[in-house]
Design an enzyme around this catalytic site. Structure first.
Site, PDB file in Angstrom:
ATOM      1  N   ASP A  49       0.839  -1.208   0.000  1.00 53.85           N
ATOM      2  CA  ASP A  49       0.000   0.000   0.000  1.00 53.85           C
ATOM      3  C   ASP A  49       0.871   1.254   0.000  1.00 53.85           C
ATOM      4  O   ASP A  49       0.367   2.375  -0.107  1.00 53.85           O
ATOM      5  CB  ASP A  49      -1.015  -0.010   1.151  1.00 53.85           C
ATOM      6  N   SER A  50       2.196   1.071   0.061  1.00 54.75           N
ATOM      7  CA  SER A  50       3.121   2.197  -0.159  1.00 54.75           C
ATOM      8  C   SER A  50       2.886   2.801  -1.543  1.00 54.75           C
ATOM      9  O   SER A  50       3.348   3.911  -1.817  1.00 54.75           O
ATOM     10  CB  SER A  50       4.576   1.726  -0.032  1.00 54.75           C
ATOM     11  N   ASP A  88      -1.128  -6.197  -0.291  1.00 51.82           N
ATOM     12  CA  ASP A  88      -1.366  -5.562   0.999  1.00 51.82           C
ATOM     13  C   ASP A  88      -2.851  -5.238   1.141  1.00 51.82           C
ATOM     14  O   ASP A  88      -3.440  -4.674   0.211  1.00 51.82           O
ATOM     15  CB  ASP A  88      -0.627  -4.205   1.012  1.00 51.82           C
ATOM     16  N   LYS A 118      -1.194  -9.416   2.754  1.00 49.70           N
ATOM     17  CA  LYS A 118      -0.437  -8.994   3.942  1.00 49.70           C
ATOM     18  C   LYS A 118      -1.331  -8.081   4.763  1.00 49.70           C
ATOM     19  O   LYS A 118      -2.053  -7.266   4.191  1.00 49.70           O
ATOM     20  CB  LYS A 118       0.844  -8.243   3.544  1.00 49.70           C
ATOM     21  N   GLU A 120      -1.155  -5.521   8.342  1.00 48.20           N
ATOM     22  CA  GLU A 120      -0.346  -4.965   9.427  1.00 48.20           C
ATOM     23  C   GLU A 120      -0.920  -5.532  10.707  1.00 48.20           C
ATOM     24  O   GLU A 120      -2.081  -5.306  11.045  1.00 48.20           O
ATOM     25  CB  GLU A 120      -0.406  -3.435   9.379  1.00 48.20           C
ATOM     26  N   GLU A 187       9.430  -4.344  10.594  1.00 50.74           N
ATOM     27  CA  GLU A 187       9.880  -3.031  10.123  1.00 50.74           C
ATOM     28  C   GLU A 187      10.350  -2.146  11.280  1.00 50.74           C
ATOM     29  O   GLU A 187       9.693  -2.067  12.328  1.00 50.74           O
ATOM     30  CB  GLU A 187       8.724  -2.328   9.369  1.00 50.74           C
TER      31      GLU A 187
HETATM   32  O1  KIV Z   1       3.529  -1.114   1.695  1.00 48.19           O
HETATM   33  C1  KIV Z   1       4.690  -1.554   1.591  1.00 48.19           C
HETATM   34  O2  KIV Z   1       5.381  -1.341   0.605  1.00 48.19           O
HETATM   35  C2  KIV Z   1       5.202  -2.355   2.704  1.00 48.19           C
HETATM   36  C3  KIV Z   1       6.604  -2.807   2.726  1.00 48.19           C
HETATM   37  C4  KIV Z   1       7.650  -1.955   2.291  1.00 48.19           C
HETATM   38  C5  KIV Z   1       6.954  -3.797   3.723  1.00 48.19           C
HETATM   39  O3  KIV Z   1       4.465  -2.671   3.588  1.00 48.19           O
END
Ligand code: KIV
Length: 275
Positions: A49-50, A88, A118, A120, A187
Site C-alpha cells: 500500500d506504499s 497488501d 499482507k 499490518e 519493520e
Molecule cells: O507497503 C509496503 O510497501 C510495505 C513494505 C515496504 C513492507 O508494507
C-alpha cells in the site's frame, strides 16, 4: 510455450521452507513493466500500500483503497510469472472484523490471481490471521513499525525503544506466528530485536530497516533505484535513476526542439526494435 518451458511459481510452502536458509529476496511492485523486470530475481513481489505515496503522491497509506490495490495487483500479476505475489490489505479494509478481512482478502485474491495477502498485524489481528488461514487464505504479517498506525503514533518511528514497546513487538510477532502467518515483515526495529524474533518464531522474517538478522529483506523498489530525492536512512541505493530519467527527458526535449526526428512514414512501425 511448451509444458517443459513453463515457469513454476514459488508457493507458500517454498517460502516457509526458507526459514533459516538462503535469505528471501523481496521487493515491492505496482505495475506490469517493473514487475516483469523484478520477477526473475525475486522470491516475493509485494503490491504494497506504499503505492499510495510512491505512485499516487499521497502523504501516507491512509487514503489507499481496496480497489486501488486490486487494480495494481492485476497489473503486477499480468507480468510476474515466478515470484509469489502478495497484496497488501489497505487501511479500513480488514480491521473491523475477521469477516470483513475475509471479504477483502478473498476479493483481492480472486480478482488479481495473487497468492497471498499482507496485513499490518497489531496484537489484535491474530484472530483475523487465524480466521483467514483456516479458510485457505495465506497471510503475511507485518509487525514493529506499522505505517497504517502512523496517525496514532505521530509519524513513522522506529519501534522497541523502551521495554513496553519491545514487549509489544515480540507479542505481535509471536501471535501472528501462532495464528498461522506464513511469513512476517519486521519493520523499523533494532538488530537485537529482529534477531531474537527470527530465532524464536517458525515463520520466516522479512526485514525492512530491521538489520540483516532476518530470513529475508524487502525494500520499496523505487527507493532502492534512487527515483526520489529523499529515501529513508536504512535504504541502500543500488542505482540513481532519477538522474538517468532527467538526462533522457532533457535529451528528448532538445531533439523535439531541434526537430531531430526521422520522417514519419519510414519509421512508423510497431515491430520490436531490439530483437
Ligand atoms: O507497503 C509496503 O510497501 C510495505 C513494505 C515496504 C513492507 O508494507
Amino acid at each position: 510455450m511448451s509444458a517443459q518451458n513453463k515457469i513454476k511459481r514459488i508457493g507458500v510452502p517454498e517460502i516457509r521452507a526458507r526459514k533459516g536458509g538462503e535469505p528471501l529476496v523481496c521487493l515491492t511492485a505496482y505495475d506490469a513493466p517493473m514487475a516483469r523486470l523484478l520477477d526473475p530475481h525475486c522470491d516475493i513481489l509485494l503490491v504494497g500500500d506504499s503505492l499510495g505515496m510512491v505512485v499516487h503522491g499521497l502523504d501516507s497509506t491512509i487514503g489507499v483503497t481496496l480497489d486501488m490495490m486490486i487494480l495494481h495487483g492485476k497489473a503486477v500479476m499480468r507480468a510476474a510469472k515466478q515470484a509469489l505475489v502478495v497484496i497488501d490489505l489497505p487501511f479500513g479494509s480488514y480491521e473491523k472484523s475477521p469477516q470483513q478481512a475475509f471479504e477483502s482478502a478473498s476479493r483481492a485474491l480472486a480478482e488479481t490471481g495473487a497468492q497471498a495477502v499482507k496485513i499490518e498485524s497489531g496484537v489484535y489481528a491474530a484472530e483475523t490471521i487465524r480466521f483467514l488461514t483456516e479458510r485457505g487464505i495465506p497471510v503475511m504479517g507485518h509487525v514493529g513499525l506499522r505505517p497504517q498506525a502512523a496517525l496514532n503514533e505521530g509519524g513513522f518511528k522506529a519501534k522497541g525503544r523502551d521495554d513496553a514497546e519491545r514487549e509489544r513487538v515480540f507479542r505481535e510477532a509471536r501471535e501472528a506466528d501462532a495464528a498461522g502467518a506464513f511469513a512476517i515483515v519486521i519493520e523499523g526495529v533494532a538488530e537485537e530485536i529482529a534477531r531474537q524474533i527470527t530465532a524464536e518464531i517458525a515463520a520466516p522474517t522479512i526485514g525492512i530497516g530491521a538489520s540483516a538478522a532476518c530470513d529475508g529483506q524487502i525494500l520499496v523498489t523505487q527507493d532502492m533505484l534512487g527515483l526520489f530525492d529523499w529515501t529513508p536512512k536504512f535504504v541502500r541505493r543500488y542505482a540513481q535513476l532519477s538522474g538517468v530519467v532527467e538526462d533522457a527527458v532533457k535529451a528528448y526535449g532538445a531533439d523535439v526542439k531541434s526537430r531531430a526526428f526521422p520522417a514519419a512514414a519510414e519509421t512508423y512501425s510497431f515491430k520490436p526494435k531490439n530483437g
